[in-house]
Enzyme design. Structure first.
Site, PDB file in Angstrom:
ATOM      1  N   TYR A  17      16.090  30.777   6.916  1.00 55.16           N
ATOM      2  CA  TYR A  17      14.896  31.398   7.504  1.00 55.16           C
ATOM      3  C   TYR A  17      14.933  31.316   9.032  1.00 55.16           C
ATOM      4  O   TYR A  17      15.389  30.312   9.596  1.00 55.16           O
ATOM      5  CB  TYR A  17      13.641  30.642   7.061  1.00 55.16           C
ATOM      6  CG  TYR A  17      13.285  30.766   5.600  1.00 55.16           C
ATOM      7  CD1 TYR A  17      12.944  31.994   5.046  1.00 55.16           C
ATOM      8  CD2 TYR A  17      13.246  29.639   4.785  1.00 55.16           C
ATOM      9  CE1 TYR A  17      12.584  32.089   3.706  1.00 55.16           C
ATOM     10  CE2 TYR A  17      12.877  29.727   3.441  1.00 55.16           C
ATOM     11  CZ  TYR A  17      12.551  30.954   2.909  1.00 55.16           C
ATOM     12  OH  TYR A  17      12.194  31.056   1.601  1.00 55.16           O
ATOM     13  N   CYS A  72      14.452  24.378   4.166  1.00 54.31           N
ATOM     14  CA  CYS A  72      13.589  25.154   3.269  1.00 54.31           C
ATOM     15  C   CYS A  72      12.759  24.211   2.398  1.00 54.31           C
ATOM     16  O   CYS A  72      12.870  22.990   2.505  1.00 54.31           O
ATOM     17  CB  CYS A  72      14.442  26.052   2.380  1.00 54.31           C
ATOM     18  SG  CYS A  72      15.644  27.037   3.284  1.00 54.31           S
ATOM     19  N   MET A  73      11.948  24.765   1.508  1.00 59.04           N
ATOM     20  CA  MET A  73      11.087  23.935   0.662  1.00 59.04           C
ATOM     21  C   MET A  73      11.917  23.038  -0.257  1.00 59.04           C
ATOM     22  O   MET A  73      11.624  21.848  -0.405  1.00 59.04           O
ATOM     23  CB  MET A  73      10.169  24.832  -0.181  1.00 59.04           C
ATOM     24  CG  MET A  73       9.150  24.055  -0.986  1.00 59.04           C
ATOM     25  SD  MET A  73       8.104  25.106  -1.996  1.00 59.04           S
ATOM     26  CE  MET A  73       7.044  25.850  -0.780  1.00 59.04           C
ATOM     27  N   ASP A  74      12.958  23.604  -0.855  1.00 57.88           N
ATOM     28  CA  ASP A  74      13.707  22.870  -1.877  1.00 57.88           C
ATOM     29  C   ASP A  74      15.175  22.638  -1.528  1.00 57.88           C
ATOM     30  O   ASP A  74      15.907  22.061  -2.318  1.00 57.88           O
ATOM     31  CB  ASP A  74      13.675  23.655  -3.201  1.00 57.88           C
ATOM     32  CG  ASP A  74      12.267  24.055  -3.579  1.00 57.88           C
ATOM     33  OD1 ASP A  74      11.390  23.180  -3.504  1.00 57.88           O
ATOM     34  OD2 ASP A  74      12.056  25.232  -3.917  1.00 57.88           O
ATOM     35  N   ARG A 131     -10.434  -0.455  14.621  1.00 59.85           N
ATOM     36  CA  ARG A 131     -10.406   0.309  13.375  1.00 59.85           C
ATOM     37  C   ARG A 131     -11.461  -0.341  12.496  1.00 59.85           C
ATOM     38  O   ARG A 131     -12.641  -0.126  12.717  1.00 59.85           O
ATOM     39  CB  ARG A 131      -8.998   0.268  12.768  1.00 59.85           C
ATOM     40  CG  ARG A 131      -8.757   1.295  11.692  1.00 59.85           C
ATOM     41  CD  ARG A 131      -7.286   1.384  11.277  1.00 59.85           C
ATOM     42  NE  ARG A 131      -6.755   0.157  10.686  1.00 59.85           N
ATOM     43  CZ  ARG A 131      -5.514   0.022  10.222  1.00 59.85           C
ATOM     44  NH1 ARG A 131      -4.661   1.034  10.295  1.00 59.85           N
ATOM     45  NH2 ARG A 131      -5.097  -1.118   9.704  1.00 59.85           N
ATOM     46  N   ARG A 164       1.785 -11.155   6.774  1.00 63.49           N
ATOM     47  CA  ARG A 164       1.432  -9.907   6.096  1.00 63.49           C
ATOM     48  C   ARG A 164       2.393  -8.780   6.465  1.00 63.49           C
ATOM     49  O   ARG A 164       1.982  -7.728   6.935  1.00 63.49           O
ATOM     50  CB  ARG A 164       0.035  -9.530   6.585  1.00 63.49           C
ATOM     51  CG  ARG A 164      -0.986  -9.314   5.523  1.00 63.49           C
ATOM     52  CD  ARG A 164      -2.373  -9.105   6.100  1.00 63.49           C
ATOM     53  NE  ARG A 164      -2.442  -8.353   7.319  1.00 63.49           N
ATOM     54  CZ  ARG A 164      -3.142  -8.729   8.407  1.00 63.49           C
ATOM     55  NH1 ARG A 164      -3.824  -9.846   8.405  1.00 63.49           N
ATOM     56  NH2 ARG A 164      -3.147  -7.977   9.483  1.00 63.49           N
ATOM     57  N   HIS A 204      -5.919  -7.613  12.693  1.00 60.12           N
ATOM     58  CA  HIS A 204      -4.718  -6.762  12.694  1.00 60.12           C
ATOM     59  C   HIS A 204      -4.344  -6.431  14.136  1.00 60.12           C
ATOM     60  O   HIS A 204      -5.216  -6.121  14.950  1.00 60.12           O
ATOM     61  CB  HIS A 204      -5.004  -5.492  11.899  1.00 60.12           C
ATOM     62  CG  HIS A 204      -3.784  -4.702  11.530  1.00 60.12           C
ATOM     63  ND1 HIS A 204      -2.614  -5.281  11.069  1.00 60.12           N
ATOM     64  CD2 HIS A 204      -3.543  -3.367  11.530  1.00 60.12           C
ATOM     65  CE1 HIS A 204      -1.725  -4.330  10.814  1.00 60.12           C
ATOM     66  NE2 HIS A 204      -2.257  -3.167  11.090  1.00 60.12           N
ATOM     67  N   LYS A 224       0.850  -1.204   0.000  1.00 56.83           N
ATOM     68  CA  LYS A 224       0.000   0.000   0.000  1.00 56.83           C
ATOM     69  C   LYS A 224       0.882   1.250   0.000  1.00 56.83           C
ATOM     70  O   LYS A 224       2.085   1.163   0.285  1.00 56.83           O
ATOM     71  CB  LYS A 224      -0.908  -0.029   1.230  1.00 56.83           C
ATOM     72  CG  LYS A 224      -0.160   0.053   2.553  1.00 56.83           C
ATOM     73  CD  LYS A 224      -1.047  -0.337   3.735  1.00 56.83           C
ATOM     74  CE  LYS A 224      -0.289  -0.188   5.035  1.00 56.83           C
ATOM     75  NZ  LYS A 224      -0.942  -0.907   6.143  1.00 56.83           N
TER      76      LYS A 224
HETATM   77  C1  LIG Z   1      -0.154  -1.806   6.848  1.00 59.58           C
HETATM   78  C2  LIG Z   1      -0.707  -3.129   7.249  1.00 59.58           C
HETATM   79  C3  LIG Z   1       0.133  -4.236   7.432  1.00 59.58           C
HETATM   80  C4  LIG Z   1       1.631  -4.159   7.394  1.00 59.58           C
HETATM   81  O1  LIG Z   1       2.113  -3.548   8.553  1.00 59.58           O
HETATM   82  P1  LIG Z   1       3.681  -3.542   8.903  1.00 59.58           P
HETATM   83  O2  LIG Z   1       3.740  -3.012  10.276  1.00 59.58           O
HETATM   84  O3  LIG Z   1       4.325  -2.644   7.917  1.00 59.58           O
HETATM   85  O4  LIG Z   1       4.146  -4.943   8.786  1.00 59.58           O
HETATM   86  C5  LIG Z   1      -0.473  -5.468   7.676  1.00 59.58           C
HETATM   87  N1  LIG Z   1      -1.806  -5.576   7.773  1.00 59.58           N
HETATM   88  C6  LIG Z   1      -2.643  -4.522   7.636  1.00 59.58           C
HETATM   89  C7  LIG Z   1      -4.110  -4.733   7.774  1.00 59.58           C
HETATM   90  C8  LIG Z   1      -2.124  -3.264   7.387  1.00 59.58           C
HETATM   91  O5  LIG Z   1      -2.943  -2.212   7.258  1.00 59.58           O
END
Ligand SMILES: *Cc1c(COP(=O)(O)O)cnc(C)c1O
Length: 389
Positions: free
Chosen positions: A272, A319-321, A137, A231, A171, A39
């Protein structure tokens, strides 16, 4: 070298990714499937390139947050299974089916929506049931008094037309934290997940093909929680304390160059806000890397960039850049030389700690204007530049 690359760029080491994948594969054993979390553009590394590498390496599944991210992978030629962890609007269900994208189902209302829409399209949507065991969540609530109603709700979802329920997952909230309280919390989340899964399997009369819960923290600390699939995200990219312990390698090295060097007299204020004033004759380098590239302004005057001859303290407001670094003690560092912002020599973990955040946020923050350069088998294989002319 292309002139764009004289500014700031991110080198993505696909060999390091392969090393991390193989190391984790060995750790989980041959019977556990591997889902790579890609993701947010693979945590800033480039989702298509990372996914392509994982596909070649034999990973089993990918996960993204939205249908847009999933479609980017399909357009990029990725054919392996993809799970969307977040919500998909009902009018997109037809596309999910058409492109063989798996959807998480997080509550009864969504289950009904997805089912109705799949039936209307005349197809079957593959789904994984998400259970909320304590992250609070997304997911079916099933703790305490909700155990039975939660299980019944999931059973109803499993029986809906148009849905093929392939998996169930949850999760963890604190799998990466070592204190006693967090360990007990993670164990109770796992225990609830196992109990609810068993309960649903009993009433359904069928086993879930893929039960999964292990994120980075769990893969590193609770190997007994791998179940059918793991995961990990962060571990795969080689950051964080667990990556160090498992000898994984950071995949991204963010680099820039010194564009200008100037000598200032003592008592000269820099940048700045004038938060830094020289206390000696100072040789100051300008680096074309600023907050628009993803440098956290909070790190102003608090961090260092790595030159070939060692660390150079960053001075004054970012700074920005651009930002400034002190080269007074590094007389051999010249205009045009490379500096490492983070990577194998300047630890991302340390920079994240200085910024009061986690490594995830820093790699996700590397902005679109920073080109990604992909290396595999020691050679540059691809350059992704954002050129607008
Ligand atoms: C982002 C995410 C992960 C991976 O998490 P890490 O801490 O990077 O291993 C696994 N499962 C779900 C549902 C997530 O949103």
């Amino acid at each position: 070298m292309n002139s764009t690359l004289r500014r700031t760029w991110a080198e993505i080491d696909l060999d390091a990714l392969a090393h991390n994948y193989r190391t984790l594969r060995k750790r989980i054993g041959p019977d556990v499937k591997f889902l790579g979390v890609v993701k947010a553009d693979a945590y800033g590394h480039g989702a298509v390139q990372v996914s392509r590498t994982l596909e070649q390496l034999g990973a089993d599944y990918l996960a993204v947050s939205s249908i847009d991210e999933a479609m980017e992978l399909r357009s990029g030629g990725i054919i392996m299974p993809i799970l969307i962890l977040g919500h998909t609007p009902r009018e997109q269900v037809g596309r999910l089916i058409e492109y063989h994208i798996t959807q998480a189902v997080t509550c009864e209302a969504k289950a009904l929506e997805y089912s109705e829409e799949a039936v209307r399209c005349g197809g079957t949507l593959t789904v994984h049931i998400k259970v909320d065991t304590g992250m609070s969540r997304l997911g079916y609530i099933c703790d305490g008094a909700y155990f039975t109603t939660g299980a019944q709700g999931i059973c109803r979802a499993c029986a809906l037309p148009g849905l093929q329920v392939e998996g169930i997952f949850t999760h963890f909230a604190v799998a990466d934290e070592p204190d006693e309280d967090s360990v007990a919390y993670t164990r109770s989340q796992f225990d609830l997940f196992c109990r609810i899964t068993e309960e649903v399997e009993k009433c359904r009369g069928e086993r879930f093909a893929i039960r999964h819960c292990a994120n980075t923290g769990a893969v590193a600390c609770y190997p007994e929680m791998c179940l059918d699939m793991v995961r990990p995200g962060l571990l795969l990219y080689g950051y964080g304390e667990f990556a160090e312990k498992l000898a994984l390698q950071p995949v991204m090295t963010l680099k820039s160059t010194i564009s200008t060097i100037k000598i200032y007299a003592p008592g000269t204020s820099v940048s700045y806000g004038r938060i830094f004033t020289t206390d000696r004759t100072t040789r100051m380098g300008v680096v074309p890397y600023g907050y628009a590239d993803g440098f956290f302004r909070y790190l102003s005057n608090r961090c260092q960039l790595m030159t070939a001859d060692g660390p150079a303290p960053q001075r004054g407001k970012i700074c920005m850049d651009m930002c400034m670094i002190d080269l007074t003690d590094l007389p051999n560092v010249l205009v045009g030389d490379e500096v490492e912002i983070f990577g194998k020599r300047n630890s991302l973990n340390e920079m994240a700690a200085l910024a009061g955040t986690i490594p995830y946020e820093l790699t996700c923050a590397v902005s679109k204007r920073v080109p990604r350069i992909y290396r595999q088998n020691g050679a540059v294989t691809e350059r992704e530049l954002l050129l607008r002319f």
